[in-house]
Motif scaffolding. Structure first.
Motif, PDB file in Angstrom:
ATOM      1  N   GLY A  29       0.837  -1.199   0.000  1.00  0.00           N
ATOM      2  CA  GLY A  29       0.000   0.000   0.000  1.00  0.00           C
ATOM      3  C   GLY A  29       0.863   1.237   0.000  1.00  0.00           C
ATOM      4  O   GLY A  29       2.014   1.208   0.445  1.00  0.00           O
ATOM      5  N   ALA A  79      -4.137  -4.644  14.212  1.00  0.00           N
ATOM      6  CA  ALA A  79      -3.059  -5.521  13.751  1.00  0.00           C
ATOM      7  C   ALA A  79      -1.970  -5.554  14.824  1.00  0.00           C
ATOM      8  O   ALA A  79      -1.708  -4.563  15.490  1.00  0.00           O
ATOM      9  N   THR A 107      -7.995  -7.103   2.832  1.00  0.00           N
ATOM     10  CA  THR A 107      -8.730  -6.138   3.639  1.00  0.00           C
ATOM     11  C   THR A 107     -10.216  -6.350   3.343  1.00  0.00           C
ATOM     12  O   THR A 107     -10.583  -7.018   2.376  1.00  0.00           O
ATOM     13  N   ASN A 171      -9.087  -0.015   5.649  1.00  0.00           N
ATOM     14  CA  ASN A 171      -8.330  -0.033   6.901  1.00  0.00           C
ATOM     15  C   ASN A 171      -8.823  -1.103   7.871  1.00  0.00           C
ATOM     16  O   ASN A 171      -8.626  -1.006   9.077  1.00  0.00           O
ATOM     17  N   ASP A 185      -3.921   1.013  10.420  1.00  0.00           N
ATOM     18  CA  ASP A 185      -3.703   2.401  10.000  1.00  0.00           C
ATOM     19  C   ASP A 185      -4.143   3.434  11.036  1.00  0.00           C
ATOM     20  O   ASP A 185      -5.135   4.133  10.861  1.00  0.00           O
TER      21      ASP A 185
HETATM   22  P1  ADP Z   1      -1.745   3.572   4.275  1.00  0.00           P
HETATM   23  O1  ADP Z   1      -3.243   3.556   4.079  1.00  0.00           O
HETATM   24  O2  ADP Z   1      -1.250   4.766   4.980  1.00  0.00           O
HETATM   25  O3  ADP Z   1      -1.013   3.282   2.999  1.00  0.00           O
HETATM   26  P2  ADP Z   1      -2.110   1.166   5.893  1.00  0.00           P
HETATM   27  O4  ADP Z   1      -1.614   1.033   7.284  1.00  0.00           O
HETATM   28  O5  ADP Z   1      -3.580   1.308   5.697  1.00  0.00           O
HETATM   29  O6  ADP Z   1      -1.316   2.378   5.226  1.00  0.00           O
HETATM   30  O7  ADP Z   1      -1.597  -0.086   5.080  1.00  0.00           O
HETATM   31  C1  ADP Z   1      -1.683  -0.137   3.672  1.00  0.00           C
HETATM   32  C2  ADP Z   1      -2.030  -1.542   3.215  1.00  0.00           C
HETATM   33  O8  ADP Z   1      -1.035  -2.460   3.641  1.00  0.00           O
HETATM   34  C3  ADP Z   1      -3.323  -2.063   3.782  1.00  0.00           C
HETATM   35  O9  ADP Z   1      -4.438  -1.700   3.010  1.00  0.00           O
HETATM   36  C4  ADP Z   1      -3.110  -3.569   3.782  1.00  0.00           C
HETATM   37  O10 ADP Z   1      -3.379  -4.091   2.493  1.00  0.00           O
HETATM   38  C5  ADP Z   1      -1.619  -3.692   4.028  1.00  0.00           C
HETATM   39  N1  ADP Z   1      -1.330  -3.930   5.450  1.00  0.00           N
HETATM   40  C6  ADP Z   1      -1.119  -3.000   6.419  1.00  0.00           C
HETATM   41  N2  ADP Z   1      -0.885  -3.573   7.613  1.00  0.00           N
HETATM   42  C7  ADP Z   1      -0.946  -4.906   7.412  1.00  0.00           C
HETATM   43  C8  ADP Z   1      -0.780  -6.064   8.267  1.00  0.00           C
HETATM   44  N3  ADP Z   1      -0.503  -5.970   9.576  1.00  0.00           N
HETATM   45  N4  ADP Z   1      -0.915  -7.292   7.698  1.00  0.00           N
HETATM   46  C9  ADP Z   1      -1.190  -7.421   6.380  1.00  0.00           C
HETATM   47  N5  ADP Z   1      -1.347  -6.389   5.536  1.00  0.00           N
HETATM   48  C10 ADP Z   1      -1.222  -5.137   6.030  1.00  0.00           C
END
Ligand code: ADP
Ligand code: MG
Length: 351
Positions: A29, A79, A107, A171, A185
């Protein structure tokens, strides 16, 4: 004092990491404030893919703080956070690195894209299920379970004093280990009880899922500083402003999108928001305008919400309301008869 010692000891025995320990893998992401990668460990191939890393800008400091707090206070809501550190100096454009356990591939947003939703989630959350025919009752049960999990996670955050402010399907991650949905997030989150708060610059909020009030605690919040700012906000202020209801509104919109397939796309949600605004955020009024000429898809959604004396519709309209104080809290929503078959029966007797 005990809490302090515990936190210290816990921190002492937790593994610590530095940048060179990780080999960045697939990009998962990319937001305005950071990029998330699945990673492997440079010296331990056995742990490939077990973790994810977010490389974040200055806002990463707040996100680390929130994750540390969640870890101690309501670990199951979000998470599983492993570690966070500053790489380089904060003055010279250093990056914050945040490390979590990899929870799973999908997600809620990914899962909702499927034409088969919510059936594609059924065995994931309910385990092996009997092959009942597809139909309203079965669909309702799955959506109900997802909503319960989201509200449970939100209740954990809110009870800890944290408002997420960016609740949306993107999220909410499905944790394969615990077979539940968890929140991710915390980049836009605010901790009002302890007073770590930085602010609702408008662009930080996703307008698709934002409640109409936009700014929570509007009079107390300064413009965005580059580091967390401590302001003394008491539980009394929390009570007065009910900032947690901001997340409840967003969760209500997720409920709506799960129920109505035709409202799942971004453009449809944006259009819905416009319609609702024109109805002064009154869902009952909105329903009156769309139902007479509703597509079969929309009609099916209303049928689903009307099951059991309209208990689903009752819950939805108690979450998506203009006035924050008229929205249910996460705890109250969990106690709503929508989640409780016996409560339902009681309700039908009353009616
Ligand atoms: P941002 O929206 O600021 O890019 P996020 O924290 O929402 O950051 O994470 C982006 C993407 O990364 C999420 O939509 C998900 O697909 C993946 N992701 C984030 N944290 C995890 C986790 N602990 N395990 C698996 N995938 C994750
Ligand atoms: Mg995100």
């Amino acid at each position: 004092f005990d809490m302090f010692v515990l936190a210290f000891v816990e921190r002492l025995f937790r593994p610590t990491f530095k940048k060179d320990d990780f080999v960045l893998g697939k990009k998962l992401g990319e937001g305005a404030f950071g990029v998330v990668y699945r990673v492997s460990m440079a010296d331990n191939p056995k742990r490939d893919g077990e973790l994810v890393v977010k490389r974040a800008t200055e806002y990463g400091a707040v996100e680390i703080w929130m994750n540390e707090r969640v870890r101690r206070a309501c670990a199951n809501s979000c998470a599983d956070f492993v570690y966070g550190f500053l790489e380089g100096s904060s003055k010279k454009g250093g990056e914050y690195w945040l490390v979590w356990r990899f929870e799973g591939e999908a997600t809620l947003s990914d899962l909702m894209q499927s034409k088969d939703f919510p059936y594609n989630v059924e065995t994931m959350i309910l385990g092996e299920v009997q092959n009942l025919p597809k139909g309203l009752e079965r669909e309702n049960k799955i959506i109900q379970t997802i909503m319960r999990q989201i509200l449970f996670a939100l209740d954990g955050l809110h009870s800890t004093g944290i408002v997420h402010r960016d609740i949306k399907p993107q999220n909410i991650i499905f944790s394969e280990g615990s077979r539940t949905f968890k929140i991710i997030d915390l980049g836009a989150a605010a901790d009002l009880r302890v007073g770590i708060n930085y602010i609702p610059k408008e662009f930080l909020l996703d307008p698709r899922y934002a409640a109409p009030e936009q700014y929570i605690m509007s009079t107390q919040t300064p413009s965005a500083p580059s580091a967390p700012v401590a302001t003394a906000l008491s539980p009394v202020l929390w009570q007065m402003n009910l900032p947690d209801r901001f997340d409840i509104y967003s969760a209500g919109l997720i409920f709506l999108q799960m129920v109505f397939p035709s409202l799942r796309s971004d453009s449809a949600l944006i259009q819905f928001n416009r319609q609702l605004k024109r109805c002064d955020y009154d869902l009952v009024a909105w329903r009156k305008t769309v139902e007479p000429r509703a597509s079969p898809d929309l009609r099916k959604g209303f049928q689903l919400l009307d099951l059991d004396n309209g208990i689903g519709w009752e819950l939805l309209t108690s979450m998506v309301r203009y006035k924050a104080r008229q929205r249910l809290s996460a705890k109250a929503a969990l106690a709503h008869p929508y989640f409780d078959r016996e409560g339902l029966l009681a309700l039908s007797f009353i009616q």
